[in-house]
Scaffold this motif. Structure first.
Motif, mmCIF file in Angstrom:
data_model
loop_
_atom_site.group_PDB
_atom_site.id
_atom_site.type_symbol
_atom_site.label_atom_id
_atom_site.label_comp_id
_atom_site.label_asym_id
_atom_site.label_seq_id
_atom_site.Cartn_x
_atom_site.Cartn_y
_atom_site.Cartn_z
ATOM 1 N N SER A 249 0.740 -1.721 -0.156
ATOM 2 C CA SER A 249 0.318 -0.198 -0.024
ATOM 3 C C SER A 249 1.261 1.439 0.404
ATOM 4 C CB SER A 249 -1.422 -0.210 0.913
ATOM 5 O OG SER A 249 -0.117 -0.163 2.320
ATOM 6 N N GLY A 250 0.259 2.509 -0.344
ATOM 7 C CA GLY A 250 1.026 3.470 0.249
ATOM 8 C C GLY A 250 1.291 4.013 -1.440
ATOM 9 N N PRO A 251 2.337 5.236 -2.090
ATOM 10 C CA PRO A 251 2.368 5.248 -2.609
ATOM 11 C C PRO A 251 2.557 4.879 -3.601
ATOM 12 C CG PRO A 251 4.024 6.486 -1.673
ATOM 13 C CD PRO A 251 2.754 5.993 -0.811
ATOM 14 N N GLY A 252 2.651 5.107 -4.803
ATOM 15 C CA GLY A 252 3.248 4.574 -6.441
ATOM 16 C C GLY A 252 2.529 4.206 -6.981
ATOM 17 N N GLY A 253 0.747 4.177 -6.953
ATOM 18 C CA GLY A 253 -0.397 3.706 -8.109
ATOM 19 C C GLY A 253 -0.358 2.478 -8.223
ATOM 20 N N GLN A 254 -0.870 2.358 -10.500
ATOM 21 C CA GLN A 254 -0.216 1.205 -10.471
ATOM 22 C C GLN A 254 0.653 0.281 -10.398
ATOM 23 O OE1 GLN A 254 -1.370 0.898 -13.985
ATOM 24 N NE2 GLN A 254 -1.944 -1.205 -14.438
ATOM 25 N N ALA A 255 1.626 0.311 -10.320
ATOM 26 C CA ALA A 255 3.076 -0.125 -10.093
ATOM 27 C C ALA A 255 2.781 -0.918 -8.963
ATOM 28 C CB ALA A 255 4.176 0.236 -10.145
ATOM 29 N N THR A 256 2.303 0.039 -7.371
ATOM 30 C CA THR A 256 2.207 -0.856 -6.180
ATOM 31 C C THR A 256 1.293 -2.095 -5.749
ATOM 32 O OG1 THR A 256 3.616 1.517 -5.265
ATOM 33 C CG2 THR A 256 2.338 -0.278 -3.839
ATOM 34 N N ASN A 257 -0.070 -1.077 -6.281
ATOM 35 C CA ASN A 257 -1.802 -1.694 -6.334
ATOM 36 C C ASN A 257 -1.519 -3.180 -6.721
ATOM 37 O OD1 ASN A 257 -1.542 0.533 -4.246
ATOM 38 N ND2 ASN A 257 -2.957 1.329 -6.244
ATOM 39 N N LYS A 258 -1.155 -3.636 -8.089
ATOM 40 C CA LYS A 258 -0.873 -4.879 -8.639
ATOM 41 C C LYS A 258 0.321 -5.840 -8.658
ATOM 42 C CE LYS A 258 0.433 -4.814 -13.457
ATOM 43 N NZ LYS A 258 0.000 -3.867 -15.359
ATOM 44 N N THR A 259 0.663 -5.192 -7.484
ATOM 45 C CA THR A 259 2.124 -6.672 -7.569
ATOM 46 C C THR A 259 2.554 -6.887 -5.785
ATOM 47 O OG1 THR A 259 4.173 -4.751 -7.147
ATOM 48 C CG2 THR A 259 3.818 -5.445 -9.510
ATOM 49 N N SER A 260 2.318 -8.286 -5.829
ATOM 50 C CA SER A 260 2.450 -8.896 -4.601
ATOM 51 C C SER A 260 4.201 -8.992 -3.975
ATOM 52 C CB SER A 260 1.758 -9.979 -4.188
ATOM 53 O OG SER A 260 0.403 -10.002 -4.829
ATOM 54 N N ASN A 261 4.333 -7.376 -3.827
ATOM 55 C CA ASN A 261 5.654 -7.590 -3.353
ATOM 56 C C ASN A 261 6.145 -7.012 -1.871
ATOM 57 O OD1 ASN A 261 5.332 -4.608 -3.678
ATOM 58 N ND2 ASN A 261 7.048 -4.661 -5.111
ATOM 59 N N CYS A 262 5.219 -7.279 -0.596
ATOM 60 C CA CYS A 262 5.363 -6.643 0.287
ATOM 61 C C CYS A 262 5.217 -8.498 0.731
ATOM 62 C CB CYS A 262 3.535 -5.810 0.544
ATOM 63 S SG CYS A 262 3.715 -5.880 2.477
ATOM 64 N N VAL A 263 5.902 -8.373 2.194
ATOM 65 C CA VAL A 263 6.287 -9.467 2.044
ATOM 66 C C VAL A 263 6.134 -9.584 4.099
ATOM 67 C CG1 VAL A 263 8.774 -11.242 3.139
ATOM 68 C CG2 VAL A 263 8.789 -9.436 1.187
ATOM 69 N N VAL A 264 5.692 -10.525 4.684
ATOM 70 C CA VAL A 264 4.851 -10.389 6.086
ATOM 71 C C VAL A 264 5.693 -11.910 6.380
ATOM 72 C CG1 VAL A 264 2.814 -10.264 7.119
ATOM 73 C CG2 VAL A 264 2.863 -9.570 4.810
ATOM 74 N N LEU A 265 6.272 -11.689 7.327
ATOM 75 C CA LEU A 265 6.832 -13.046 7.939
ATOM 76 C C LEU A 265 6.541 -12.704 9.421
ATOM 77 C CD1 LEU A 265 10.924 -12.492 7.301
ATOM 78 C CD2 LEU A 265 9.187 -14.258 6.670
ATOM 79 N N LYS A 266 5.850 -13.848 9.863
ATOM 80 C CA LYS A 266 5.852 -14.495 11.263
ATOM 81 C C LYS A 266 6.770 -15.656 11.861
ATOM 82 C CE LYS A 266 2.473 -16.266 13.799
ATOM 83 N NZ LYS A 266 0.297 -16.845 14.135
ATOM 84 N N HIS A 267 7.060 -15.094 12.639
ATOM 85 C CA HIS A 267 8.221 -16.150 13.792
ATOM 86 C C HIS A 267 6.994 -17.159 14.594
ATOM 87 C CE1 HIS A 267 10.599 -17.112 16.816
ATOM 88 N NE2 HIS A 267 11.265 -17.362 15.410
ATOM 89 N N VAL A 268 6.924 -18.117 14.514
ATOM 90 C CA VAL A 268 6.323 -19.165 14.693
ATOM 91 C C VAL A 268 5.802 -18.932 16.148
ATOM 92 C CG1 VAL A 268 4.763 -21.171 14.663
ATOM 93 C CG2 VAL A 268 4.570 -19.988 12.932
ATOM 94 N N PRO A 269 7.530 -19.697 16.695
ATOM 95 C CA PRO A 269 7.133 -19.949 18.556
ATOM 96 C C PRO A 269 6.721 -18.457 19.153
ATOM 97 C CG PRO A 269 9.131 -20.916 16.985
ATOM 98 C CD PRO A 269 8.677 -20.028 16.148
ATOM 99 N N THR A 270 6.731 -16.788 18.913
ATOM 100 C CA THR A 270 6.833 -16.280 19.342
ATOM 101 C C THR A 270 6.031 -15.387 18.966
ATOM 102 O OG1 THR A 270 8.388 -14.828 17.784
ATOM 103 C CG2 THR A 270 9.359 -15.981 19.721
#
Length: 150
Positions: free
Chosen positions: A54-75
């Motif tokens: 999300s955020g600024p960047g328009g179409q280039a940001t909105n249509k690509t899935s390049n945001c990484v979400v990491l979850k550390h399972v034990p914590t």
């Protein structure tokens, strides 16, 4: 917390002994100068997702899935990184952020991240104190010059 307790005991035992299996040097070129011993991330303990940014960047940001979400399972710690348009760079940065957060989580007040922040804060306060002192000296000097002229 009961599932996490044996893991925390293992961490503290490995920190107390000279084993370096749990701690490692950060890779070069990551931009974390001065970071020495941060937690090594084990891939089995991480859940990784790629979501749309999300955020600024328009179409280039909105249509690509390049945001990484990491979850550390034990914590249960979750890190979201969308600093660049590159998925690879975002993955690396997300892992570095996760290492820092885990370092704070496991070591608490003794973590290198918090110690560096405290040092930076102390330097900043010292710089402010010196600036105020110099400003006061200049003001007094000007007052003395004006008093001598009268």
């Amino acid at each position: 917390m009961s599932r996490l307790f044996p893991f925390v005991q293992y961490v503290y035992k490995s920190l107390a002994s000279s084993e370096s299996t749990f701690l490692a040097k950060t890779p070069r070129g990551v931009g974390l100068a001065g970071k020495k011993d941060l937690v090594v991330l084990e891939e089995e303990q991480l859940e990784e997702q790629f979501v749309r940014g999300s955020g600024p960047g328009g179409q280039a940001t909105n249509k690509t899935s390049n945001c990484v979400v990491l979850k550390h399972v034990p914590t249960g710690i979750v890190v979201k990184c969308h600093q660049t348009r590159s998925v690879d760079i975002n993955r690396k940065r997300a892992r570095e952020i996760m290492r820092q957060k885990l370092d704070v989580f496991y070591k608490g007040e003794d973590s290198e991240v918090l110690l560096e922040k405290k040092e930076a804060q102390a330097k900043k306060e010292e710089k402010r104190r010196r600036a105020k002192h110099n400003l006061e000296r200049k003001r007094l000097f000007k007052e003395e010059l004006l008093a001598q002229d009268d």
